[in-house]
Design a protein around this motif. Structure first.
Motif, PDB file in Angstrom:
ATOM      1  N   GLU A   1       0.840  -1.205   0.000  1.00 58.81           N
ATOM      2  CA  GLU A   1       0.000   0.000   0.000  1.00 58.81           C
ATOM      3  C   GLU A   1       0.869   1.246   0.000  1.00 58.81           C
ATOM      4  N   SER A   2       0.316   2.319  -0.523  1.00 57.01           N
ATOM      5  CA  SER A   2       0.977   3.619  -0.478  1.00 57.01           C
ATOM      6  C   SER A   2      -0.086   4.705  -0.515  1.00 57.01           C
ATOM      7  N   GLY A   3       0.328   5.918  -0.148  1.00 55.96           N
ATOM      8  CA  GLY A   3      -0.574   7.058  -0.266  1.00 55.96           C
ATOM      9  C   GLY A   3      -1.140   7.577   1.031  1.00 55.96           C
ATOM     10  N   GLY A   4      -0.856   6.901   2.131  1.00 48.74           N
ATOM     11  CA  GLY A   4      -1.352   7.402   3.407  1.00 48.74           C
ATOM     12  C   GLY A   4      -0.617   8.655   3.831  1.00 48.74           C
ATOM     13  N   GLY A   5      -1.100   9.266   4.897  1.00 42.93           N
ATOM     14  CA  GLY A   5      -0.454  10.464   5.397  1.00 42.93           C
ATOM     15  C   GLY A   5      -1.343  11.240   6.326  1.00 42.93           C
ATOM     16  N   LEU A   6      -0.938  12.478   6.561  1.00 45.50           N
ATOM     17  CA  LEU A   6      -1.665  13.381   7.446  1.00 45.50           C
ATOM     18  C   LEU A   6      -2.392  14.418   6.597  1.00 45.50           C
ATOM     19  N   VAL A   7      -3.657  14.605   6.881  1.00 46.59           N
ATOM     20  CA  VAL A   7      -4.460  15.565   6.123  1.00 46.59           C
ATOM     21  C   VAL A   7      -5.452  16.233   7.072  1.00 46.59           C
ATOM     22  N   GLN A   8      -5.813  17.454   6.764  1.00 52.07           N
ATOM     23  CA  GLN A   8      -6.815  18.140   7.572  1.00 52.07           C
ATOM     24  C   GLN A   8      -8.218  17.662   7.212  1.00 52.07           C
ATOM     25  N   ALA A   9      -9.115  17.789   8.148  1.00 48.96           N
ATOM     26  CA  ALA A   9     -10.506  17.442   7.892  1.00 48.96           C
ATOM     27  C   ALA A   9     -11.013  18.193   6.667  1.00 48.96           C
ATOM     28  N   GLY A  10     -11.743  17.482   5.829  1.00 55.54           N
ATOM     29  CA  GLY A  10     -12.222  18.059   4.579  1.00 55.54           C
ATOM     30  C   GLY A  10     -11.296  17.828   3.399  1.00 55.54           C
ATOM     31  N   GLY A  11     -10.100  17.362   3.673  1.00 56.41           N
ATOM     32  CA  GLY A  11      -9.129  17.122   2.619  1.00 56.41           C
ATOM     33  C   GLY A  11      -9.304  15.772   1.946  1.00 56.41           C
ATOM     34  N   SER A  12      -8.374  15.462   1.051  1.00 55.87           N
ATOM     35  CA  SER A  12      -8.446  14.238   0.256  1.00 55.87           C
ATOM     36  C   SER A  12      -7.119  13.492   0.277  1.00 55.87           C
ATOM     37  N   LEU A  13      -7.219  12.191   0.130  1.00 54.50           N
ATOM     38  CA  LEU A  13      -6.062  11.324  -0.053  1.00 54.50           C
ATOM     39  C   LEU A  13      -6.429  10.237  -1.052  1.00 54.50           C
ATOM     40  N   ARG A  14      -5.415   9.716  -1.718  1.00 54.31           N
ATOM     41  CA  ARG A  14      -5.626   8.591  -2.634  1.00 54.31           C
ATOM     42  C   ARG A  14      -4.672   7.470  -2.246  1.00 54.31           C
ATOM     43  N   LEU A  15      -5.254   6.345  -1.885  1.00 52.34           N
ATOM     44  CA  LEU A  15      -4.471   5.172  -1.528  1.00 52.34           C
ATOM     45  C   LEU A  15      -4.310   4.272  -2.744  1.00 52.34           C
ATOM     46  N   SER A  16      -3.150   3.634  -2.831  1.00 53.21           N
ATOM     47  CA  SER A  16      -2.887   2.681  -3.897  1.00 53.21           C
ATOM     48  C   SER A  16      -2.403   1.373  -3.296  1.00 53.21           C
ATOM     49  N   CYS A  17      -2.729   0.284  -3.968  1.00 52.38           N
ATOM     50  CA  CYS A  17      -2.277  -1.036  -3.541  1.00 52.38           C
ATOM     51  C   CYS A  17      -1.891  -1.818  -4.783  1.00 52.38           C
TER      52      CYS A  17
ATOM     53  N   GLN B   1       0.565  -4.660   4.511  1.00 55.54           N
ATOM     54  CA  GLN B   1       1.086  -4.266   5.817  1.00 55.54           C
ATOM     55  C   GLN B   1       0.356  -3.065   6.392  1.00 55.54           C
ATOM     56  N   GLY B   2      -0.348  -2.351   5.574  1.00 49.29           N
ATOM     57  CA  GLY B   2      -1.116  -1.210   6.051  1.00 49.29           C
ATOM     58  C   GLY B   2      -0.420   0.113   5.831  1.00 49.29           C
ATOM     59  N   THR B   3      -1.229   1.154   5.710  1.00 52.96           N
ATOM     60  CA  THR B   3      -0.715   2.507   5.596  1.00 52.96           C
ATOM     61  C   THR B   3      -1.538   3.411   6.507  1.00 52.96           C
ATOM     62  N   GLN B   4      -0.860   4.279   7.227  1.00 54.88           N
ATOM     63  CA  GLN B   4      -1.534   5.115   8.218  1.00 54.88           C
ATOM     64  C   GLN B   4      -2.183   6.321   7.547  1.00 54.88           C
ATOM     65  N   VAL B   5      -3.425   6.552   7.898  1.00 55.95           N
ATOM     66  CA  VAL B   5      -4.144   7.759   7.491  1.00 55.95           C
ATOM     67  C   VAL B   5      -4.544   8.495   8.767  1.00 55.95           C
TER      68      VAL B   5
END
Length: 115
Positions: free
Chosen positions: A6-22, A107-111
């Motif tokens: 997996e990839s693409g996790g991270g820290l984001v503010q409420a209302g934001g966007s993220l894109r995870l890939s596996c 293994q997981g990715t933290q959001v």
């Protein structure tokens, strides 16, 4: 064996966007479903969304209308577009792939979504 990365996790503010890939690799055959689960601290792992090889999708009620799952069978990959993120979405997100009786996990990715 099958490996899921997996990839693409991270820290984001409420209302934001993220894109995870596996991306799946290894001794790949066909598959039944690929999908995303998440586990927040102190809680059980839960389904976020999954997609069949044929393209049928399934979402948790809590993410409907905000998250979109998609897959690329040729690349053995699955993606999760997460929009309008809320703090309760904070968790480790795991990729999952199934084929007959076999279940594979990444293994997981933290959001982390800050308020």
């Amino acid at each position: 064996q099958v490996q899921l990365v997996e990839s693409g996790g991270g820290l984001v503010q409420a209302g934001g966007s993220l894109r995870l890939s596996c991306a799946a690799s290894g001794r790949l055959s066909s598959f039944n479903t690929m999908g995303w689960y998440r586990q927040a601290p102190g809680k059980q792992r839960e389904l976020v969304a999954d997609i069949t090889k044929g393209g049928d999708t399934n979402y948790a009620d809590s993410v409907k209308g905000r998250f979109t799952i998609s897959g690329d069978n040729a690349k053995n990959s699955v993606y999760l577009q997460m929009n309008n993120l809320k703090p309760e979405a904070t968790a480790v997100y795991y990729c999952r792939r199934t084929w007959n009786f076999y279940v594979y996990w990444g293994q997981g990715t933290q959001v982390t979504v800050s308020s």
